[in-house]
Design an enzyme around this catalytic site. Sequence first.
Site, PDB file in Angstrom:
ATOM      1  N   CYS A  42      47.215  67.041 -35.083  1.00 47.20           N
ATOM      2  CA  CYS A  42      45.869  67.191 -34.533  1.00 47.20           C
ATOM      3  C   CYS A  42      44.774  66.766 -35.501  1.00 47.20           C
ATOM      4  CB  CYS A  42      45.616  68.646 -34.125  1.00 47.20           C
ATOM      5  SG  CYS A  42      43.988  68.894 -33.373  1.00 47.20           S
ATOM      6  N   ARG A  96      41.158  69.470 -36.119  1.00 47.57           N
ATOM      7  CA  ARG A  96      41.347  70.801 -36.679  1.00 47.57           C
ATOM      8  C   ARG A  96      40.173  71.373 -37.480  1.00 47.57           C
ATOM      9  NH1 ARG A  96      46.873  70.423 -39.815  1.00 47.57           N
ATOM     10  NH2 ARG A  96      46.598  68.143 -39.698  1.00 47.57           N
ATOM     11  N   TRP A 110      38.327  69.012 -26.473  1.00 42.38           N
ATOM     12  CA  TRP A 110      37.747  67.889 -25.743  1.00 42.38           C
ATOM     13  C   TRP A 110      38.524  66.641 -26.147  1.00 42.38           C
ATOM     14  CZ3 TRP A 110      34.757  71.212 -28.771  1.00 42.38           C
ATOM     15  CH2 TRP A 110      34.543  70.780 -30.082  1.00 42.38           C
ATOM     16  N   GLU A 118      42.031  58.342 -26.705  1.00 44.98           N
ATOM     17  CA  GLU A 118      43.137  58.882 -25.901  1.00 44.98           C
ATOM     18  C   GLU A 118      43.077  58.321 -24.476  1.00 44.98           C
ATOM     19  OE1 GLU A 118      44.144  63.184 -26.547  1.00 44.98           O
ATOM     20  OE2 GLU A 118      42.074  63.185 -27.240  1.00 44.98           O
TER      21      GLU A 118
HETATM   22  C1  HEM Z   1      38.328  70.377 -30.074  1.00 42.96           C
HETATM   23  C2  HEM Z   1      38.649  69.104 -29.934  1.00 42.96           C
HETATM   24  C3  HEM Z   1      40.009  68.526 -30.220  1.00 42.96           C
HETATM   25  C4  HEM Z   1      40.247  67.196 -30.396  1.00 42.96           C
HETATM   26  C5  HEM Z   1      39.211  66.064 -30.359  1.00 42.96           C
HETATM   27  C6  HEM Z   1      41.662  67.051 -30.626  1.00 42.96           C
HETATM   28  C7  HEM Z   1      42.283  65.810 -30.793  1.00 42.96           C
HETATM   29  C8  HEM Z   1      43.647  65.637 -30.751  1.00 42.96           C
HETATM   30  C9  HEM Z   1      44.294  64.349 -30.602  1.00 42.96           C
HETATM   31  C10 HEM Z   1      43.591  63.003 -30.446  1.00 42.96           C
HETATM   32  C11 HEM Z   1      45.628  64.576 -30.614  1.00 42.96           C
HETATM   33  C12 HEM Z   1      46.741  63.528 -30.469  1.00 42.96           C
HETATM   34  C13 HEM Z   1      47.087  63.509 -28.971  1.00 42.96           C
HETATM   35  C14 HEM Z   1      47.921  62.291 -28.586  1.00 42.96           C
HETATM   36  O1  HEM Z   1      47.972  61.334 -29.396  1.00 42.96           O
HETATM   37  O2  HEM Z   1      48.467  62.316 -27.482  1.00 42.96           O
HETATM   38  C15 HEM Z   1      45.821  65.998 -30.788  1.00 42.96           C
HETATM   39  C16 HEM Z   1      47.067  66.597 -30.862  1.00 42.96           C
HETATM   40  C17 HEM Z   1      47.243  67.969 -30.855  1.00 42.96           C
HETATM   41  N1  HEM Z   1      46.255  68.933 -30.836  1.00 42.96           N
HETATM   42 FE1  HEM Z   1      44.263  68.631 -31.012  1.00 42.96          FE
HETATM   43  N2  HEM Z   1      42.281  68.268 -30.619  1.00 42.96           N
HETATM   44  C18 HEM Z   1      41.303  69.203 -30.351  1.00 42.96           C
HETATM   45  C19 HEM Z   1      41.502  70.578 -30.187  1.00 42.96           C
HETATM   46  C20 HEM Z   1      42.750  71.192 -30.203  1.00 42.96           C
HETATM   47  C21 HEM Z   1      42.965  72.582 -29.865  1.00 42.96           C
HETATM   48  C22 HEM Z   1      41.880  73.565 -29.419  1.00 42.96           C
HETATM   49  C23 HEM Z   1      44.301  72.817 -30.021  1.00 42.96           C
HETATM   50  C24 HEM Z   1      45.085  74.096 -29.823  1.00 42.96           C
HETATM   51  C25 HEM Z   1      44.523  75.321 -29.877  1.00 42.96           C
HETATM   52  C26 HEM Z   1      44.914  71.559 -30.433  1.00 42.96           C
HETATM   53  C27 HEM Z   1      46.270  71.396 -30.679  1.00 42.96           C
HETATM   54  C28 HEM Z   1      46.880  70.154 -30.784  1.00 42.96           C
HETATM   55  C29 HEM Z   1      48.337  69.974 -30.797  1.00 42.96           C
HETATM   56  C30 HEM Z   1      49.396  71.082 -30.756  1.00 42.96           C
HETATM   57  C31 HEM Z   1      48.559  68.595 -30.850  1.00 42.96           C
HETATM   58  C32 HEM Z   1      49.936  67.876 -30.882  1.00 42.96           C
HETATM   59  C33 HEM Z   1      50.396  67.673 -29.443  1.00 42.96           C
HETATM   60  C34 HEM Z   1      51.795  67.039 -29.342  1.00 42.96           C
HETATM   61  O3  HEM Z   1      52.582  67.201 -30.319  1.00 42.96           O
HETATM   62  O4  HEM Z   1      52.097  66.409 -28.289  1.00 42.96           O
HETATM   63  N3  HEM Z   1      43.952  70.596 -30.543  1.00 42.96           N
HETATM   64  N4  HEM Z   1      44.602  66.627 -30.877  1.00 42.96           N
HETATM   65  N1  LIG Z   2      42.149  66.078 -27.002  1.00 42.17           N
HETATM   66  C1  LIG Z   2      43.386  66.577 -26.801  1.00 42.17           C
HETATM   67  N2  LIG Z   2      44.415  65.758 -26.835  1.00 42.17           N
HETATM   68  C2  LIG Z   2      45.735  66.117 -26.780  1.00 42.17           C
HETATM   69  C3  LIG Z   2      46.229  67.166 -27.549  1.00 42.17           C
HETATM   70  C4  LIG Z   2      47.576  67.500 -27.462  1.00 42.17           C
HETATM   71  C5  LIG Z   2      48.442  66.763 -26.637  1.00 42.17           C
HETATM   72  C6  LIG Z   2      47.920  65.726 -25.876  1.00 42.17           C
HETATM   73  C7  LIG Z   2      48.820  64.977 -24.955  1.00 42.17           C
HETATM   74  O1  LIG Z   2      49.964  64.588 -25.668  1.00 42.17           O
HETATM   75  C8  LIG Z   2      50.829  63.809 -24.892  1.00 42.17           C
HETATM   76  C9  LIG Z   2      52.176  63.748 -25.536  1.00 42.17           C
HETATM   77  C10 LIG Z   2      52.066  62.597 -26.518  1.00 42.17           C
HETATM   78  N3  LIG Z   2      50.844  61.904 -26.201  1.00 42.17           N
HETATM   79  C11 LIG Z   2      50.345  62.385 -24.914  1.00 42.17           C
HETATM   80  C12 LIG Z   2      46.593  65.391 -25.944  1.00 42.17           C
HETATM   81  C13 LIG Z   2      43.583  68.001 -26.551  1.00 42.17           C
HETATM   82  C14 LIG Z   2      44.297  68.622 -25.553  1.00 42.17           C
HETATM   83  C15 LIG Z   2      44.278  70.028 -25.673  1.00 42.17           C
HETATM   84  C16 LIG Z   2      43.547  70.466 -26.744  1.00 42.17           C
HETATM   85  S1  LIG Z   2      42.884  69.156 -27.547  1.00 42.17           S
END
Ligand code: HEM
Ligand SMILES: N/C(=N/c1cccc(CO[C@@H]2CCNC2)c1)c1cccs1
Length: 360
Positions: free
Chosen positions: A65, A68, A235, A240
């Site tokens: 993420c 963070r 958000w 994405e």
């Molecule tokens: C507040 C704005 C946030 C932004 C802009 C953001 C952005 C992102 C992005 C761009 C990814 C990669 C997703 C992908 O490539 O498919 C990601 C992954 C992730 N985010 Fe964040 N995030 C945010 C908030 C959060 C929150 C609130 C949580 C949980 C409480 C969180 C937990 C995660 C997790 C667990 C992943 C990995 C998902 C996976 O392994 O498929 N994020 N985030």
């Molecule tokens: N912006 C985000 N993006 C993502 C965060 C976590 C997971 C995903 C979707 O992941 C899928 C599995 C691998 N790429 C697409 C998107 C958030 C979703 C929920 C909190 S922040």
Amino acid sequence: MHQDLLKEAEKFINISYHELKKSDQEIKARLLEIKDEINRFGYYKHTFEELEYGAKLAWRNSNRCIGRLFWEKLNVFDMRHLSTEESIAHALLEHIKYATNQGRIRSTITVFHQKTPDQSIKIWNHQLIRYAGYQTENGIIGDPDSLAFTRECEKLGWKGKGSQFDVLPLVVQINDNKPYMIDIPNDLILEVPIHHPEYDWFKDLRIKWYSVPIISSMKLEIGGIVYTASPFNGWYMGTEIGARNLADENRYNILPKISSCMGLDQSKNSSLWKDRALVELNIAVLHSYKENKVSIVDHHTASHQFKQFEENERKMERPLTGNWTWLIPPLAPATSHIFYKQYNNEINKPNYFYQKPPYS
Ligand code: HEM
Ligand SMILES: N/C(=N/c1cccc(CO[C@@H]2CCNC2)c1)c1cccs1
């Protein structure tokens, strides 16, 4: 078996109570309570404070993420008391409403009952709001990522309109009961039509995307306790939507269309038609979300925010963990400081994890 649970609980209580500046006295007393509960029931129950801080720590530990920096600002809704599909589905609708907040998105997580021998709650959706995907004789309509789940919904009696952007229903299952399915009321779904600030023809592509990504397929693990239904949202980062969801060949694959409208030469790769189309699509996404007053972050700002997160963690003397391959943005990755660094991808807990899909 209970030994592992007790060990995980002790690690979590020590970290969280220390960060919450509680006394050693309080830590000891709480650990005794938990030890007793585990011996009597085989599991223990988190206080709301432990649940809330555990969900924030899990976000802080999410190596993939980039968002963070804001880990402490997470709205936690404790819905562990709900035990019927209807009430759980209603709480999901409340989550959508609260998180959307007319576009000023609030990072939110709703936590349902923990997994115990006699109760497991499963949300079948990957994200609470997502578009259906249909296999037809002349290709796929909608989101190819949703083909399997759309079929499951149809098996449960759901009938979509067959458009490119049909929002799927919520599907909730307790134990092995028949899954419970409800449509999300339209007025709860905030979408953004994608327009370009200069190319007026962009609106004729008639593409849109939803405002709030709410991941509902992952489990939250805190101190050895697993919450198999814990949907969370932040958000979007623009890439994405603009560099993956709408751009991937095995998603909405709209780069060729954009490139033709731009009059680019698609006959040779070296014209970089794909790259030009990609940049204009991402400009359009960011422009449209901002114009509709829906929270979004561009990948440059998100990288700078992540840099601030790295500095904060160093100041707090906490070892930073991250997954480089996911942290670099899919558009212009080498314009981000992340590209030039290495990150320790060790997995700490609390954290969010994949779990096997409830259907297959
Ligand atoms: C507040 C704005 C946030 C932004 C802009 C953001 C952005 C992102 C992005 C761009 C990814 C990669 C997703 C992908 O490539 O498919 C990601 C992954 C992730 N985010 Fe964040 N995030 C945010 C908030 C959060 C929150 C609130 C949580 C949980 C409480 C969180 C937990 C995660 C997790 C667990 C992943 C990995 C998902 C996976 O392994 O498929 N994020 N985030
Ligand atoms: N912006 C985000 N993006 C993502 C965060 C976590 C997971 C995903 C979707 O992941 C899928 C599995 C691998 N790429 C697409 C998107 C958030 C979703 C929920 C909190 S922040």
